[in-house]
Scaffold this motif. Structure first.
Motif, mmCIF file in Angstrom:
data_model
loop_
_atom_site.group_PDB
_atom_site.id
_atom_site.type_symbol
_atom_site.label_atom_id
_atom_site.label_comp_id
_atom_site.label_asym_id
_atom_site.label_seq_id
_atom_site.Cartn_x
_atom_site.Cartn_y
_atom_site.Cartn_z
ATOM 1 N N ILE A 35 4.177 4.045 -5.002
ATOM 2 C CA ILE A 35 5.382 4.519 -5.019
ATOM 3 C C ILE A 35 5.583 5.667 -3.927
ATOM 4 O O ILE A 35 6.409 5.667 -3.152
ATOM 5 N N GLN A 36 4.589 6.430 -3.739
ATOM 6 C CA GLN A 36 4.620 7.589 -2.872
ATOM 7 C C GLN A 36 4.554 6.947 -1.348
ATOM 8 O O GLN A 36 5.348 7.470 -0.376
ATOM 9 N N SER A 37 3.656 5.850 -1.234
ATOM 10 C CA SER A 37 3.456 5.317 -0.163
ATOM 11 C C SER A 37 4.713 4.601 0.475
ATOM 12 O O SER A 37 5.269 4.847 1.737
ATOM 13 N N ALA A 38 5.488 4.169 -0.341
ATOM 14 C CA ALA A 38 6.781 3.478 0.179
ATOM 15 C C ALA A 38 7.479 4.331 0.457
ATOM 16 O O ALA A 38 8.448 4.150 1.354
ATOM 17 N N ALA B 111 9.443 4.999 4.120
ATOM 18 C CA ALA B 111 11.066 5.006 4.277
ATOM 19 C C ALA B 111 11.595 6.271 5.031
ATOM 20 O O ALA B 111 12.691 6.196 5.360
ATOM 21 N N ASN B 112 10.714 7.147 4.744
ATOM 22 C CA ASN B 112 11.398 8.678 5.127
ATOM 23 C C ASN B 112 10.494 9.337 6.354
ATOM 24 O O ASN B 112 10.433 10.477 6.289
ATOM 25 N N GLY B 113 9.829 8.373 7.082
ATOM 26 C CA GLY B 113 9.201 9.017 8.295
ATOM 27 C C GLY B 113 7.915 9.819 7.822
ATOM 28 O O GLY B 113 7.496 10.580 8.650
ATOM 29 N N GLY B 114 7.397 9.517 6.878
ATOM 30 C CA GLY B 114 6.026 10.192 6.359
ATOM 31 C C GLY B 114 6.269 11.307 5.475
ATOM 32 O O GLY B 114 5.548 12.027 4.985
ATOM 33 N N LYS B 115 7.435 11.721 5.268
ATOM 34 C CA LYS B 115 7.810 12.792 4.281
ATOM 35 C C LYS B 115 8.209 12.310 2.894
ATOM 36 O O LYS B 115 8.933 11.274 2.724
ATOM 37 N N ASP C 95 11.426 17.005 -4.699
ATOM 38 C CA ASP C 95 12.193 16.785 -5.945
ATOM 39 C C ASP C 95 12.537 15.219 -5.851
ATOM 40 O O ASP C 95 13.455 14.877 -6.947
ATOM 41 N N SER C 96 11.604 14.443 -5.313
ATOM 42 C CA SER C 96 11.939 13.013 -5.304
ATOM 43 C C SER C 96 11.123 12.402 -6.594
ATOM 44 O O SER C 96 10.512 12.885 -7.329
ATOM 45 N N PHE C 97 11.648 11.173 -6.664
ATOM 46 C CA PHE C 97 11.042 10.295 -7.800
ATOM 47 C C PHE C 97 9.469 10.019 -7.539
ATOM 48 O O PHE C 97 8.534 10.151 -8.546
ATOM 49 N N ALA C 98 9.189 10.027 -6.137
ATOM 50 C CA ALA C 98 7.458 9.641 -6.090
ATOM 51 C C ALA C 98 7.127 10.933 -6.319
ATOM 52 O O ALA C 98 5.801 10.783 -6.921
ATOM 53 N N ALA C 99 7.314 11.996 -6.185
ATOM 54 C CA ALA C 99 6.713 13.524 -6.578
ATOM 55 C C ALA C 99 6.581 13.560 -8.296
ATOM 56 O O ALA C 99 5.508 13.950 -8.491
ATOM 57 N N ARG C 100 7.591 12.961 -8.912
ATOM 58 C CA ARG C 100 7.679 13.060 -10.280
ATOM 59 C C ARG C 100 6.652 11.997 -10.792
ATOM 60 O O ARG C 100 5.757 12.144 -11.773
ATOM 61 N N ALA C 101 6.553 10.907 -10.083
ATOM 62 C CA ALA C 101 5.652 9.791 -10.471
ATOM 63 C C ALA C 101 3.923 10.308 -10.474
ATOM 64 O O ALA C 101 3.076 10.186 -11.037
ATOM 65 N N LEU C 102 3.950 11.118 -9.340
ATOM 66 C CA LEU C 102 2.571 11.680 -8.838
ATOM 67 C C LEU C 102 2.188 12.688 -9.955
ATOM 68 O O LEU C 102 1.079 12.623 -10.532
#
Length: 61
Positions: free
Chosen positions: A22-25, A29-33, A37-44
């Motif tokens: 999830i974080q990789s995708a 999609a966001n130029g490496g950032k 407060d994103s879903f990826a951060a919550r997933a991690l």
């Protein structure tokens, strides 16, 4: 809105491998950032919590 009476399926805990995908995708999609407060951060965060709670969540199942 009325609460649903249907049972939801059993939840699968977030694994570190799934959180990494999830974080990789998100980063691609966001130029490496990845926003904090994103879903990826919550997933991690959830994966780390699960990994520390009894050794689960390593992705090596």
């Amino acid at each position: 809105m009325a609460k649903s009476t249907a049972k939801s399926p059993a939840r699968t805990p977030m694994t570190t491998a799934a959180a990494a995908r999830i974080q990789s995708a998100t980063a691609r999609a966001n130029g490496g950032k990845v926003a904090s407060d994103s879903f990826a951060a919550r997933a991690l965060s959830a994966a780390a919590h699960n990994a520390n709670a009894g050794g689960k969540g390593t992705g090596n199942q």
